[in-house]
Design a protein around this motif. Structure first.
Motif, PDB file in Angstrom:
ATOM      1  N   LYS A  13       0.843  -1.189   0.000  1.00 25.46           N
ATOM      2  CA  LYS A  13       0.000   0.000   0.000  1.00 25.46           C
ATOM      3  C   LYS A  13       0.880   1.242   0.000  1.00 25.46           C
ATOM      4  O   LYS A  13       1.735   1.410   0.869  1.00 25.46           O
ATOM      5  CB  LYS A  13      -0.934   0.015   1.222  1.00 25.46           C
ATOM      6  CG  LYS A  13      -1.831   1.250   1.284  1.00 25.46           C
ATOM      7  CD  LYS A  13      -2.755   1.362   0.096  1.00 25.46           C
ATOM      8  CE  LYS A  13      -3.641   2.607   0.180  1.00 25.46           C
ATOM      9  NZ  LYS A  13      -4.499   2.743  -1.008  1.00 25.46           N
ATOM     10  N   TYR A  15       0.707   5.468  -0.047  1.00 23.31           N
ATOM     11  CA  TYR A  15      -0.036   6.710   0.083  1.00 23.31           C
ATOM     12  C   TYR A  15       0.878   7.803  -0.469  1.00 23.31           C
ATOM     13  O   TYR A  15       1.745   8.316   0.242  1.00 23.31           O
ATOM     14  CB  TYR A  15      -0.381   7.016   1.539  1.00 23.31           C
ATOM     15  CG  TYR A  15      -1.324   6.029   2.191  1.00 23.31           C
ATOM     16  CD1 TYR A  15      -2.685   6.054   1.913  1.00 23.31           C
ATOM     17  CD2 TYR A  15      -0.852   5.069   3.088  1.00 23.31           C
ATOM     18  CE1 TYR A  15      -3.552   5.159   2.511  1.00 23.31           C
ATOM     19  CE2 TYR A  15      -1.713   4.171   3.690  1.00 23.31           C
ATOM     20  CZ  TYR A  15      -3.065   4.220   3.400  1.00 23.31           C
ATOM     21  OH  TYR A  15      -3.922   3.320   3.990  1.00 23.31           O
ATOM     22  N   THR A  46      -3.060   0.227   8.411  1.00 17.33           N
ATOM     23  CA  THR A  46      -3.215   0.105   6.956  1.00 17.33           C
ATOM     24  C   THR A  46      -3.720  -1.281   6.587  1.00 17.33           C
ATOM     25  O   THR A  46      -4.630  -1.434   5.759  1.00 17.33           O
ATOM     26  CB  THR A  46      -1.869   0.375   6.262  1.00 17.33           C
ATOM     27  OG1 THR A  46      -1.449   1.717   6.554  1.00 17.33           O
ATOM     28  CG2 THR A  46      -1.991   0.201   4.757  1.00 17.33           C
ATOM     29  N   GLN A  49      -7.380  -1.662   7.557  1.00 19.40           N
ATOM     30  CA  GLN A  49      -8.220  -0.829   6.695  1.00 19.40           C
ATOM     31  C   GLN A  49      -8.434  -1.482   5.337  1.00 19.40           C
ATOM     32  O   GLN A  49      -9.505  -1.344   4.738  1.00 19.40           O
ATOM     33  CB  GLN A  49      -7.601   0.561   6.544  1.00 19.40           C
ATOM     34  CG  GLN A  49      -7.765   1.421   7.786  1.00 19.40           C
ATOM     35  CD  GLN A  49      -6.916   2.671   7.755  1.00 19.40           C
ATOM     36  OE1 GLN A  49      -6.029   2.831   6.914  1.00 19.40           O
ATOM     37  NE2 GLN A  49      -7.160   3.578   8.682  1.00 19.40           N
ATOM     38  N   HIS A  55      -9.731   1.134   2.691  1.00 25.49           N
ATOM     39  CA  HIS A  55      -8.786   1.439   1.625  1.00 25.49           C
ATOM     40  C   HIS A  55      -8.529   0.180   0.817  1.00 25.49           C
ATOM     41  O   HIS A  55      -8.733  -0.937   1.298  1.00 25.49           O
ATOM     42  CB  HIS A  55      -7.460   1.963   2.187  1.00 25.49           C
ATOM     43  CG  HIS A  55      -7.566   3.265   2.902  1.00 25.49           C
ATOM     44  ND1 HIS A  55      -8.039   4.414   2.309  1.00 25.49           N
ATOM     45  CD2 HIS A  55      -7.267   3.619   4.169  1.00 25.49           C
ATOM     46  CE1 HIS A  55      -8.013   5.413   3.163  1.00 25.49           C
ATOM     47  NE2 HIS A  55      -7.562   4.948   4.327  1.00 25.49           N
ATOM     48  N   ARG A  56      -8.057   0.375  -0.404  1.00 28.26           N
ATOM     49  CA  ARG A  56      -7.687  -0.770  -1.245  1.00 28.26           C
ATOM     50  C   ARG A  56      -6.174  -0.847  -1.362  1.00 28.26           C
ATOM     51  O   ARG A  56      -5.490   0.171  -1.357  1.00 28.26           O
ATOM     52  CB  ARG A  56      -8.313  -0.643  -2.639  1.00 28.26           C
ATOM     53  CG  ARG A  56      -9.839  -0.699  -2.629  1.00 28.26           C
ATOM     54  CD  ARG A  56     -10.374  -0.811  -4.028  1.00 28.26           C
ATOM     55  NE  ARG A  56     -10.053  -2.108  -4.613  1.00 28.26           N
ATOM     56  CZ  ARG A  56      -9.909  -2.315  -5.923  1.00 28.26           C
ATOM     57  NH1 ARG A  56     -10.040  -1.323  -6.770  1.00 28.26           N
ATOM     58  NH2 ARG A  56      -9.632  -3.520  -6.373  1.00 28.26           N
TER      59      ARG A  56
END
Length: 244
Positions: A13, A15, A46, A49, A55-56
């Protein structure tokens, strides 16, 4: 059916320029309590989530009961049977226990979906039975949530998840800001979930609580998994060393 309830492969992930989760491989066995530990920014939040549909992932795959799944929203997670209970449970303090148990899933006597007359009696009866099933005994499901203690609110949140057939619960800091007696009750809830065959992901900064109720401990640091050990094979001091 598989003994691995949930599995992730190569999960990443980003960001922006921040690499929050790095090539994570992790298996969560069915019916175990798995503790996630790590400092702030380690990647725990993360990860949950992504599992809860907030979130993906940027890269990687999620498998649920051996089948690849695409969790695009919290509704997708709930449809799979994954329920997340956050430190500050998503409840409306002014509303009753019954209304909070059924929030977003209200029972109605008649009328189209989203409209019609609420079946208050049925919701109260089922909510009271649901909270009794997790060992929480309150006189009335009409009690406003604002009148409950922190531990009781956690009990109601767990009862809500169980009532709607969750097979996996993610508990995010469930013992934070609770009195000692209430902490004991919440840890008892976790043991009851395991006894019922429910898979639990238990996130906490309190390593004593993690060690007390988990079967396995997974440590995160800087977005990566740095350890995955049986709880009985470690202790709190070693857990501190893992995350520092």
């Amino acid at each position: 059916m598989t003994d691995i309830h949930l599995s992730v492969k190569g999960l990443d992930k980003w960001y922006g320029s921040v690499h929050a989760l790095r090539n994570l491989d992790l298996d969560i066995p069915r019916g175990q309590v798995v503790g996630l530990i790590g400092d702030n920014g380690a990647g725990k939040s993360t990860f949950i989530q992504i599992l809860s549909g907030v979130h993906r992932q940027t890269n990687g795959e999620v498998f649920f009961e051996g089948t690849p799944v695409d969790i695009r929203s919290p509704r997708d997670a709930m449809n799979l049977g994954i329920e997340t209970i956050y430190q500050y449970t998503a409840m409306v303090p002014e509303m009753s226990i019954a209304r909070n148990v059924f929030i977003g899933r209200e029972k109605r006597k008649f009328g189209p979906r989203g409209f019609g007359v609420l079946d208050e009696k049925a919701m109260a009866s089922q909510a009271l039975r649901a909270i009794e099933d997790v060992g929480l005994h309150l006189r009335s499901a009409e009690t406003p949530v604002k009148d409950l203690s922190g531990g009781q609110r956690q009990g109601v949140a767990i009862a809500r998840a169980m009532h709607f057939r969750a097979s996996m619960l993610i508990l995010d800091e469930p013992t934070n800001h609770l009195a000692v007696k209430e902490i004991g009750k919440v840890l008892d809830y976790v043991r009851q979930l395991r006894d019922q065959g429910i898979t639990v992901i238990f996130i906490s900064h309190n390593l004593h609580h993690v060690h007390e109720v988990t079967d396995r401990v997974v440590a995160f640091s800087r977005g990566s998994k740095v350890a995955d050990v049986k709880a009985k094979d470690t202790d709190v001091k070693q857990m501190i060393d893992l995350i520092t």
